[in-house]
Scaffold this motif. Sequence first.
Motif, mmCIF file in Angstrom:
data_model
loop_
_atom_site.group_PDB
_atom_site.id
_atom_site.type_symbol
_atom_site.label_atom_id
_atom_site.label_comp_id
_atom_site.label_asym_id
_atom_site.label_seq_id
_atom_site.Cartn_x
_atom_site.Cartn_y
_atom_site.Cartn_z
ATOM 1 N N SER A 23 32.138 37.338 42.622
ATOM 2 C CA SER A 23 32.654 37.759 41.318
ATOM 3 C C SER A 23 32.827 39.275 41.243
ATOM 4 O O SER A 23 33.511 39.794 40.363
ATOM 5 C CB SER A 23 31.719 37.292 40.195
ATOM 6 O OG SER A 23 30.418 37.795 40.378
ATOM 7 N N LYS A 24 32.197 40.000 42.199
ATOM 8 C CA LYS A 24 32.352 41.453 42.281
ATOM 9 C C LYS A 24 33.227 41.854 43.453
ATOM 10 O O LYS A 24 33.280 43.019 43.838
ATOM 11 C CB LYS A 24 30.969 42.112 42.411
ATOM 12 C CG LYS A 24 30.057 41.846 41.216
ATOM 13 C CD LYS A 24 28.694 42.475 41.415
ATOM 14 C CE LYS A 24 27.785 42.182 40.218
ATOM 15 N NZ LYS A 24 26.422 42.743 40.421
ATOM 16 N N GLY A 25 33.887 40.842 44.066
ATOM 17 C CA GLY A 25 34.824 41.144 45.139
ATOM 18 C C GLY A 25 34.250 41.061 46.533
ATOM 19 O O GLY A 25 34.922 41.381 47.515
ATOM 20 N N GLU A 26 32.991 40.600 46.673
ATOM 21 C CA GLU A 26 32.383 40.487 48.009
ATOM 22 C C GLU A 26 33.063 39.390 48.818
ATOM 23 O O GLU A 26 33.546 38.406 48.274
ATOM 24 C CB GLU A 26 30.885 40.185 47.893
ATOM 25 C CG GLU A 26 30.066 41.294 47.248
ATOM 26 C CD GLU A 26 30.009 42.539 48.092
ATOM 27 O OE1 GLU A 26 30.034 42.433 49.335
ATOM 28 O OE2 GLU A 26 29.958 43.639 47.507
ATOM 29 N N GLY A 27 33.045 39.553 50.145
ATOM 30 C CA GLY A 27 33.645 38.564 51.038
ATOM 31 C C GLY A 27 35.117 38.387 50.703
ATOM 32 O O GLY A 27 35.875 39.350 50.658
ATOM 33 N N LEU A 28 35.503 37.146 50.452
ATOM 34 C CA LEU A 28 36.880 36.861 50.037
ATOM 35 C C LEU A 28 36.908 36.472 48.558
ATOM 36 O O LEU A 28 37.709 35.668 48.128
ATOM 37 C CB LEU A 28 37.443 35.731 50.897
ATOM 38 C CG LEU A 28 37.556 36.049 52.387
ATOM 39 C CD1 LEU A 28 37.841 34.791 53.182
ATOM 40 C CD2 LEU A 28 38.636 37.084 52.641
ATOM 41 N N GLY A 29 35.969 37.091 47.798
ATOM 42 C CA GLY A 29 35.755 36.698 46.416
ATOM 43 C C GLY A 29 36.974 36.725 45.537
ATOM 44 O O GLY A 29 37.261 35.768 44.816
ATOM 45 N N ASN A 30 37.726 37.830 45.541
ATOM 46 C CA ASN A 30 38.890 37.920 44.663
ATOM 47 C C ASN A 30 39.924 36.855 44.997
ATOM 48 O O ASN A 30 40.539 36.258 44.119
ATOM 49 C CB ASN A 30 39.521 39.313 44.771
ATOM 50 C CG ASN A 30 38.613 40.384 44.191
ATOM 51 O OD1 ASN A 30 37.835 40.121 43.281
ATOM 52 N ND2 ASN A 30 38.710 41.599 44.713
ATOM 53 N N LYS A 31 40.108 36.608 46.303
ATOM 54 C CA LYS A 31 41.066 35.584 46.740
ATOM 55 C C LYS A 31 40.578 34.200 46.304
ATOM 56 O O LYS A 31 41.347 33.371 45.832
ATOM 57 C CB LYS A 31 41.222 35.640 48.264
ATOM 58 C CG LYS A 31 42.302 34.706 48.810
ATOM 59 C CD LYS A 31 42.434 34.875 50.312
ATOM 60 C CE LYS A 31 42.993 36.213 50.681
ATOM 61 N NZ LYS A 31 44.434 36.331 50.313
ATOM 62 N N PHE A 32 39.270 33.963 46.475
ATOM 63 C CA PHE A 32 38.689 32.681 46.082
ATOM 64 C C PHE A 32 38.919 32.423 44.599
ATOM 65 O O PHE A 32 39.382 31.358 44.199
ATOM 66 C CB PHE A 32 37.188 32.687 46.389
ATOM 67 C CG PHE A 32 36.451 31.469 45.870
ATOM 68 C CD1 PHE A 32 36.269 30.360 46.677
ATOM 69 C CD2 PHE A 32 35.951 31.437 44.582
ATOM 70 C CE1 PHE A 32 35.599 29.240 46.207
ATOM 71 C CE2 PHE A 32 35.283 30.325 44.097
ATOM 72 C CZ PHE A 32 35.108 29.227 44.921
ATOM 73 N N LEU A 33 38.582 33.406 43.768
ATOM 74 C CA LEU A 33 38.670 33.219 42.330
ATOM 75 C C LEU A 33 40.108 33.007 41.879
ATOM 76 O O LEU A 33 40.383 32.196 40.992
ATOM 77 C CB LEU A 33 38.049 34.415 41.602
ATOM 78 C CG LEU A 33 36.542 34.595 41.841
ATOM 79 C CD1 LEU A 33 36.059 35.887 41.226
ATOM 80 C CD2 LEU A 33 35.748 33.424 41.285
ATOM 81 N N ALA A 34 41.045 33.721 42.501
ATOM 82 C CA ALA A 34 42.460 33.544 42.159
ATOM 83 C C ALA A 34 42.940 32.148 42.536
ATOM 84 O O ALA A 34 43.649 31.490 41.771
ATOM 85 C CB ALA A 34 43.300 34.598 42.866
ATOM 86 N N ASN A 35 42.517 31.675 43.710
ATOM 87 C CA ASN A 35 42.948 30.348 44.176
ATOM 88 C C ASN A 35 42.362 29.227 43.322
ATOM 89 O O ASN A 35 43.045 28.238 43.024
ATOM 90 C CB ASN A 35 42.539 30.140 45.639
ATOM 91 C CG ASN A 35 43.308 31.046 46.580
ATOM 92 O OD1 ASN A 35 44.401 31.503 46.261
ATOM 93 N ND2 ASN A 35 42.741 31.318 47.739
ATOM 94 N N ILE A 36 41.108 29.381 42.941
ATOM 95 C CA ILE A 36 40.446 28.297 42.209
ATOM 96 C C ILE A 36 40.973 28.178 40.781
ATOM 97 O O ILE A 36 40.921 27.107 40.175
ATOM 98 C CB ILE A 36 38.912 28.465 42.237
ATOM 99 C CG1 ILE A 36 38.223 27.121 41.959
ATOM 100 C CG2 ILE A 36 38.433 29.503 41.248
ATOM 101 C CD1 ILE A 36 36.740 27.154 42.167
#
Length: 366
Positions: free
Chosen positions: A81-94
């Motif tokens: 949720s703070k952009g760690e790993g592939l977080g931003n991509k994950f959140l956008a995809n989900i």
Amino acid sequence: MSLTAGIVGLPNVGKSTLFNAITNSHVEAANYPFATIEPNVGIVEVKDERLTDLSELFEPKKTIYTTFEFTDIAGLVKGASKGEGLGNKFLANIREVDAICHVVRCFVDNDIAHVYDSIDPLRDIEVINYELIMADLTTCENRLAKITKKAQTKDKDAVYEYSILEKIHKCLLEGALINTLDFSQEEKDYVKTLNFLTFKPVIYVANIKEEEINDPSVNENYNKVKELALKTNSEVVAISAKIEEDLSGLDKAEKQAFLNDLGIDHSGLDELIAKAYAILGLKTFFTVGKDECRGWTFKDGMKAPECAGIIHSDFEKGFIKAEVFTYEDIMEYKSEAKLKEAGKLRLEGKDYIVKDGDIMHFRFNV
């Protein structure tokens, strides 16, 4: 009608192996985190035995089953949720999917790495849920900041939204998913437009050992996931992702023989698809004839003209009547002529609510 379920989970829990089984494709399923980076989208044919029976009866030139779309989404880690790993991509995809298939690993295998070096499905679920909750909390607080002043002016719409957002905010601060809240149908329809992550329906997919597949209850980790699902208004399916991938490469006869050897009636994938349909309120109606027998997906509660529009917009615009009979009746009487003689074929109008398994022929004039 295109609806999508997103396959999520921590790295190396079996997401991509399951996706391979779902689509009978071959996306990379490497033994290291983030093997899946771009979301892989696959369409799976839903093998409905009713349509198989109808096809054998009518002997059409072609048979078209309904389909369901699955998206394999990049593995999530703590801090997403703070952009760690592939977080931003994950959140956008989900955000783009309608339901979440949350894969959790319930078996120990020292040859397959785990991001936390131990097997604890409840911890893994908590990691992902926390990130989704934090992302929703940010969304909720941003909306509250925009709507609060307007609500103070007694604007009717703003007051309504503020009351819902306040309820959601309290829920998220307590660490709970929005889909555990009690909403009226009107509120549910409104909250859906806000596209919160934790409002999406969830199916927990417990990935267990191959030898446990005919009795998942022997797996204590599976039992823990099942108990959590009951508490959170979610569903759970026990699968062996490896078995599902092996099954996906077999023809119908080979698949049935394999299932018989395993001592089970149907695959975990079949159950997953059925629960995905149920959790999204999806049903199937059929059209039949010598040219084509086909299944069509519709939302529970849709009326005849809306279902006609799924086939073609002109069918809905010029809807007159629908000739309707049931799967059970046609399988009993074996022909439409005999159905008519028995009074089992009926005409329905614009207010008819279509039922799962209805066989329909639409009359229209444009």
